[in-house]
Scaffold this motif. Structure first.
Motif, short mmCIF file in Angstrom:
data_model
loop_
_atom_site.label_atom_id
_atom_site.label_comp_id
_atom_site.label_asym_id
_atom_site.label_seq_id
_atom_site.Cartn_x
_atom_site.Cartn_y
_atom_site.Cartn_z
N ALA A 135 -1.54 -16.58 4.67
CA ALA A 135 -1.96 -15.44 3.88
C ALA A 135 -0.78 -14.80 3.16
O ALA A 135 0.37 -14.93 3.56
N ALA A 136 -1.13 -14.05 2.11
CA ALA A 136 -0.13 -13.28 1.36
C ALA A 136 -0.04 -11.85 1.88
O ALA A 136 0.39 -10.95 1.18
N GLY A 137 -0.38 -11.66 3.11
CA GLY A 137 -0.41 -10.38 3.80
C GLY A 137 -1.44 -10.50 4.91
O GLY A 137 -2.51 -11.09 4.70
N GLU A 138 -1.12 -10.02 6.09
CA GLU A 138 -2.00 -10.21 7.24
C GLU A 138 -2.52 -8.84 7.70
O GLU A 138 -1.78 -7.87 7.75
N ILE A 139 -3.78 -8.82 8.07
CA ILE A 139 -4.43 -7.59 8.51
C ILE A 139 -4.64 -7.67 10.01
O ILE A 139 -5.11 -8.70 10.52
N GLY A 140 -4.28 -6.61 10.71
CA GLY A 140 -4.50 -6.61 12.15
C GLY A 140 -4.09 -5.29 12.77
O GLY A 140 -3.25 -4.57 12.24
N PRO A 141 -4.70 -4.96 13.92
CA PRO A 141 -4.38 -3.70 14.58
C PRO A 141 -3.15 -3.78 15.46
O PRO A 141 -2.89 -4.80 16.10
N VAL A 142 -2.38 -2.70 15.45
CA VAL A 142 -1.27 -2.52 16.38
C VAL A 142 -1.48 -1.19 17.08
O VAL A 142 -1.64 -0.15 16.41
N ALA A 143 -1.54 -1.23 18.42
CA ALA A 143 -1.74 -0.02 19.22
C ALA A 143 -2.96 0.78 18.74
O ALA A 143 -2.94 2.00 18.66
N PHE A 202 4.89 -11.38 7.49
CA PHE A 202 5.57 -12.28 8.44
C PHE A 202 4.92 -12.27 9.82
O PHE A 202 5.58 -12.58 10.81
N THR A 203 3.65 -11.92 9.91
CA THR A 203 3.00 -11.90 11.22
C THR A 203 2.04 -13.07 11.37
O THR A 203 1.71 -13.77 10.41
N ALA A 204 1.57 -13.25 12.59
CA ALA A 204 0.43 -14.10 12.89
C ALA A 204 -0.63 -13.18 13.48
O ALA A 204 -0.45 -12.65 14.59
N SER A 205 -1.71 -12.95 12.74
CA SER A 205 -2.82 -12.11 13.20
C SER A 205 -3.93 -13.04 13.68
O SER A 205 -4.37 -13.91 12.93
N ILE A 206 -4.39 -12.84 14.90
CA ILE A 206 -5.28 -13.80 15.55
C ILE A 206 -6.50 -13.08 16.10
O ILE A 206 -6.38 -12.06 16.79
N LEU A 207 -7.68 -13.63 15.81
CA LEU A 207 -8.91 -13.16 16.43
C LEU A 207 -9.32 -14.19 17.47
O LEU A 207 -9.61 -15.35 17.15
N LEU A 237 -12.68 0.91 13.86
CA LEU A 237 -13.15 -0.46 13.98
C LEU A 237 -11.99 -1.39 13.71
O LEU A 237 -11.40 -1.35 12.62
N PRO A 238 -11.61 -2.25 14.66
CA PRO A 238 -10.49 -3.17 14.40
C PRO A 238 -10.79 -4.08 13.21
O PRO A 238 -11.89 -4.60 13.07
N LEU A 239 -9.79 -4.25 12.35
CA LEU A 239 -9.87 -5.16 11.21
C LEU A 239 -8.88 -6.30 11.43
O LEU A 239 -7.74 -6.06 11.84
N ILE A 240 -9.30 -7.51 11.13
CA ILE A 240 -8.42 -8.68 11.27
C ILE A 240 -8.70 -9.59 10.08
O ILE A 240 -9.84 -9.70 9.62
N GLY A 241 -7.65 -10.22 9.54
CA GLY A 241 -7.87 -11.12 8.42
C GLY A 241 -6.62 -11.32 7.60
O GLY A 241 -5.50 -11.21 8.12
N GLY A 242 -6.82 -11.59 6.30
CA GLY A 242 -5.66 -11.88 5.47
C GLY A 242 -5.94 -11.66 4.00
O GLY A 242 -7.09 -11.51 3.56
N VAL A 243 -4.86 -11.63 3.23
CA VAL A 243 -4.91 -11.46 1.78
C VAL A 243 -4.90 -12.85 1.16
O VAL A 243 -4.00 -13.66 1.40
N ALA A 244 -5.92 -13.14 0.34
CA ALA A 244 -6.05 -14.43 -0.31
C ALA A 244 -5.08 -14.55 -1.47
O ALA A 244 -4.56 -13.55 -1.98
N SER A 245 -4.83 -15.78 -1.90
CA SER A 245 -3.92 -16.00 -3.02
C SER A 245 -4.23 -17.33 -3.68
O SER A 245 -5.11 -18.07 -3.22
N GLY A 246 -3.49 -17.63 -4.73
CA GLY A 246 -3.59 -18.93 -5.36
C GLY A 246 -2.87 -19.98 -4.53
O GLY A 246 -2.31 -19.69 -3.48
#
Length: 397
Positions: A369-377, A385-390, A160-169
């Motif tokens: 985000a303090a880390g980006e979540i997203g699928p590659v291949a 340092f990415t831009a993860s986009i839904l 299941l593709p996951l997309i999103g980010g790591v939250a922070s202060g």
């Protein structure tokens, strides 16, 4: 008043407001995001809040939820927010994304780390359905093993593709806050699984430009490359650097990366086929290079550099490929690294303007985000340092 045709049409809106009164900013941002929905109740509201005072952040989230009256509400605290064609970093601000998604199923989720007799395990993931398309995930890194969870997701028979980010202060530190359907969630990760008649696609821009040729790893030990294409790895790198343009040598001096091909059966690897990881050290005595991931002998790799021009080029190429498919686009959620924005570009507006222009849409919101979540291949990863986009499709599902 909405017509029957309107009720069958996907609609998207975004909003952004700043100022010391976060509650007022939240109301303004949400009302802006609701305008393009023409009075329809949103199926999904995403809100992102930058603020120093935790109590004010929680009050702002509560007000945003109250104003929107969305069927599903999702959000987090962040060091910077994105909406209305702007990015704001380190100042009190709220961004909002509202969407009417006829035919879509939104299943909220709250993931927690539980300690069992067999060891720690993550609980809270809803049962998988055949027509699940993607899960949006916002994680608190202090209380949730986000990297381990994301990697484990790839062991499922159908990923299941996951997309999103790591939250922070507000300044990239701790004290994250997560919000789900009117509740402030103290720990773990929150999200929503989108399924049913949903048209969504993910785009992950890793912001790199390749240098030198693709190479086969001919000797390696875990994350240490000993030989590339039959040569000592460090010698091969030195050879490549000696042959590239001066501007690329300057980029190498600022930070070198390596792309690991995710599918060895592709005849020619392009952008998006490589997982980008950092080069973290070199061993002159062994002629070896250490990288930020494990790599097996036989894998294809290629050195990469990252700078503003490379990141811009990467986004443009990915959007060009996306547009060539001809599918109409309605809106997008954008999870951009907090190392991008003004740290990489002249303006924090860069990524959101690139998405709006590249996809020819206006409904774009998200956070830094303090880390980006997203699928590659086809495999999920946590990136830097990415831009993860839904990207959401437009029109009738």
């Amino acid at each position: 008043m909405s017509s029957p045709a309107d009720l069958l049409t996907s609609r998207f809106g975004d909003g952004l407001a700043s100022g010391p009164d976060l509650v007022a900013a939240a109301e303004t941002a949400v009302r802006q995001a609701l305008v393009p929905l023409h009075g329809q109740r949103p199926d999904l509201l995403c809100m992102f809040i930058c603020g120093d005072d935790a109590a004010s952040v929680e009050s702002a989230a509560a007000r945003a939820t109250e104003v929107a009256e969305a069927r599903t509400t999702l959000g987090c605290r962040a060091g910077g927010v994105i909406g209305a064609g702007q990015g704001l970093e380190g100042v009190p601000a709220v961004s909002a994304f509202a969407a009417c998604l006829p035919g879509i199923r939104c299943t909220p989720l709250h993931l927690e780390l539980a300690h069992t007799p067999d060891g720690p395990t993550v609980v809270g993931m809803p049962d998988r359905r055949d027509d699940d398309a993607v899960a949006v995930l916002l994680a608190d890194p202090a209380t949730f093993p986000v990297s381990e969870f994301v990697q484990r997701s790839n062991t499922d028979e159908a990923v299941l593709p996951l997309i999103g980010g790591v939250a922070s202060g507000p300044h990239g530190g701790g004290h994250a806050r997560l919000f789900l359907d009117g509740d402030s969630v103290p720990a773990g990760a929150v999200g929503v699984v989108l399924g049913g008649s949903v048209a969504v696609r993910t785009v992950v821009s890793q912001g790199c430009r390749p240098i030198g040729p693709p190479m086969i790893v001919t000797r390696a030990e875990r994350n240490v490359l000993l030989e590339l294409a039959g040569m000592p790895a460090l010698a091969k790198l030195e050879q490549i650097v000696s042959e590239i343009a001066a501007e690329d040598r300057q980029a190498v001096s600022r930070g070198l990366h390596i792309g690991i091909a995710m599918d060895e059966y592709i005849e020619e690897h392009q952008r998006g086929d490589f997982l980008i990881r950092g080069v973290i050290g070199a061993d002159q005595q062994r002629g070896a290079i250490a990288i930020g991931d494990l790599v097996d002998v036989g894998r294809t790799v290629r050195f990469q550099v990252r700078d503003a021009s490379a990141a811009d080029e990467d986004l443009n190429e990915l959007f060009g490929r996306f547009r060539s498919d001809g599918a109409p686009v309605g809106g997008a959620l954008l999870f951009s690294c907090n190392g991008r924005g003004r740290a990489m570009f002249p303006s924090a507006d860069h990524d959101v303007l690139a998405v709006r222009t590249g996809l020819d849409i206006t409904g774009v919101a998200g956070f830094f985000a303090a880390g980006e979540i997203g699928p590659v291949a086809g495999r999920n990863h946590v990136h830097g340092f990415t831009a993860s986009i839904l990207v959401f499709g437009a029109g009738v599902p």
